[in-house]
Design a protein around this motif. Structure first.
Motif, PDB file in Angstrom:
ATOM      1  N   PHE A  34      -5.908 -10.315   4.841  1.00  0.00           N
ATOM      2  CA  PHE A  34      -6.194 -10.083   3.351  1.00  0.00           C
ATOM      3  C   PHE A  34      -4.795 -10.318   2.479  1.00  0.00           C
ATOM      4  O   PHE A  34      -3.798 -10.027   2.950  1.00  0.00           O
ATOM      5  N   GLY A  35      -4.899 -10.793   1.317  1.00  0.00           N
ATOM      6  CA  GLY A  35      -3.622 -10.992   0.343  1.00  0.00           C
ATOM      7  C   GLY A  35      -3.254 -12.498   0.481  1.00  0.00           C
ATOM      8  O   GLY A  35      -2.896 -13.008  -0.455  1.00  0.00           O
ATOM      9  N   ASP A  61     -10.084  -6.482  -3.895  1.00  0.00           N
ATOM     10  CA  ASP A  61     -10.148  -5.118  -3.355  1.00  0.00           C
ATOM     11  C   ASP A  61     -11.286  -4.589  -3.196  1.00  0.00           C
ATOM     12  O   ASP A  61     -11.250  -3.880  -2.074  1.00  0.00           O
ATOM     13  N   PHE A  64     -12.834  -5.797  -0.025  1.00  0.00           N
ATOM     14  CA  PHE A  64     -11.958  -5.460   0.946  1.00  0.00           C
ATOM     15  C   PHE A  64     -12.615  -4.292   1.443  1.00  0.00           C
ATOM     16  O   PHE A  64     -12.659  -3.788   2.659  1.00  0.00           O
ATOM     17  N   TYR A  68     -14.334  -2.737   4.991  1.00  0.00           N
ATOM     18  CA  TYR A  68     -13.790  -1.774   5.777  1.00  0.00           C
ATOM     19  C   TYR A  68     -14.750  -0.666   5.905  1.00  0.00           C
ATOM     20  O   TYR A  68     -14.915  -0.108   6.944  1.00  0.00           O
ATOM     21  N   ASP A 115      -4.629  -4.927   8.468  1.00  0.00           N
ATOM     22  CA  ASP A 115      -4.462  -5.404   7.118  1.00  0.00           C
ATOM     23  C   ASP A 115      -4.877  -4.187   6.045  1.00  0.00           C
ATOM     24  O   ASP A 115      -4.046  -4.074   5.132  1.00  0.00           O
ATOM     25  N   PHE A 116      -6.028  -3.506   6.341  1.00  0.00           N
ATOM     26  CA  PHE A 116      -6.401  -2.432   5.711  1.00  0.00           C
ATOM     27  C   PHE A 116      -5.383  -1.439   5.547  1.00  0.00           C
ATOM     28  O   PHE A 116      -5.109  -0.877   4.565  1.00  0.00           O
ATOM     29  N   HIS A 119      -2.536  -1.984   3.315  1.00  0.00           N
ATOM     30  CA  HIS A 119      -2.849  -2.210   1.994  1.00  0.00           C
ATOM     31  C   HIS A 119      -3.175  -0.691   1.618  1.00  0.00           C
ATOM     32  O   HIS A 119      -2.771  -0.390   0.486  1.00  0.00           O
ATOM     33  N   ALA A 120      -3.539   0.366   2.472  1.00  0.00           N
ATOM     34  CA  ALA A 120      -3.942   1.765   2.115  1.00  0.00           C
ATOM     35  C   ALA A 120      -2.485   2.363   2.101  1.00  0.00           C
ATOM     36  O   ALA A 120      -2.202   3.277   1.292  1.00  0.00           O
ATOM     37  N   ARG A 122       0.213   1.534   0.696  1.00  0.00           N
ATOM     38  CA  ARG A 122       0.708   1.084  -0.728  1.00  0.00           C
ATOM     39  C   ARG A 122      -0.011   1.697  -1.675  1.00  0.00           C
ATOM     40  O   ARG A 122       0.220   1.572  -2.978  1.00  0.00           O
ATOM     41  N   ASP A 123      -1.238   2.258  -1.463  1.00  0.00           N
ATOM     42  CA  ASP A 123      -2.195   2.639  -2.569  1.00  0.00           C
ATOM     43  C   ASP A 123      -2.817   3.940  -2.218  1.00  0.00           C
ATOM     44  O   ASP A 123      -3.691   4.132  -1.270  1.00  0.00           O
ATOM     45  N   VAL A 126      -6.734   4.587  -2.137  1.00  0.00           N
ATOM     46  CA  VAL A 126      -7.198   3.738  -0.746  1.00  0.00           C
ATOM     47  C   VAL A 126      -6.796   4.684   0.398  1.00  0.00           C
ATOM     48  O   VAL A 126      -7.601   4.683   1.333  1.00  0.00           O
TER      49      VAL A 126
END
Length: 206
Positions: A34-35, A61, A64, A68, A115-116, A119-120, A122-123, A126
């Motif tokens: 992802f990304g 996003d 994605f 998930y 990957d998720f 990603h999570a 940083r957010d 999420v």
């Protein structure tokens, strides 16, 4: 009547389109990460246009996250069923075998899940949802331990503590699996870890 029939066909077609987009996204995310995948590549893999994509998802996003959630819900359900298959007397080694079989079937899923997780991290929004899904998995495990009146090692505390330990063991073993690609070894190692965690090491609940 005709309008209702048309609406039904549109709804089914839309669901089919969404499912194909999710399946295609899973394949390309697992292969490239992802990304590193643009919307156009997901559309090409699914055989649809950007218009079809945006009629189902507002962004990559959003897709994605839907991917998930779909997979995480399925795995939580599979784990719940595996844990519920015991009879009235708890059989920890048998339950461990069933759970490891469910959790380690799909290396591609582990790549997407990792990957998720990044990603999570940083957010915060999420991350909260990811924590909710992980909590559901722990609740399924803890609930089965309570229903089976499984006696646990004192160091784990209660069933919730044991469930945290089970998920932590899974996280550690799957991190190694991503590197060495040896599913058979990972499944055996996870089974040994979980049996040791939940029993006296011989397969007998402590």
């Amino acid at each position: 009547m005709g309008g209702q029939g048309t609406t039904g066909r549109v709804t089914r077609r839309r669901a089919h389109t969404r499912a194909r987009l999710l399946q295609a996204a899973f394949s390309v995310f697992a292969a490239k990460g992802f990304g590193r995948v643009p919307i156009e590549e997901v559309c090409e893999a699914a055989g649809y246009s950007r218009g079809a994509f945006y009629s189902n998802f507002g962004s990559l996003d959003e897709l994605f996250f839907a991917l998930y959630r779909e997979r995480a819900d399925l795995i939580a359900e599979q784990v719940s069923r595996a844990l519920a298959a015991d009879g009235p007397e708890p059989d920890v080694p048998a339950a461990v075998d069933r759970v490891t079989e469910v959790l380690l079937l799909d290396r591609d899923w582990l790549l997407v899940k990792t990957d998720f997780l990044v990603h999570a991290a940083r957010d915060p929004d999420v991350a909260r949802t990811l924590l909710e899904h992980r909590a559901r998995l722990r609740q399924a495990i803890a609930g089965r331990l309570v229903r089976g009146r499984t006696r646990l090692p004192a160091v784990l505390g209660d069933a919730d503590g044991a469930a945290h330990a089970v998920v932590a063991a899974y996280d550690g073993v799957t991190a190694q699996l991503l590197l060495d690609r040896d599913v058979t070894r990972a499944r055996a190692w996870l089974g040994q870890l979980l049996t040791a965690l939940l029993t006296d090491g011989s397969g007998t609940p402590v």
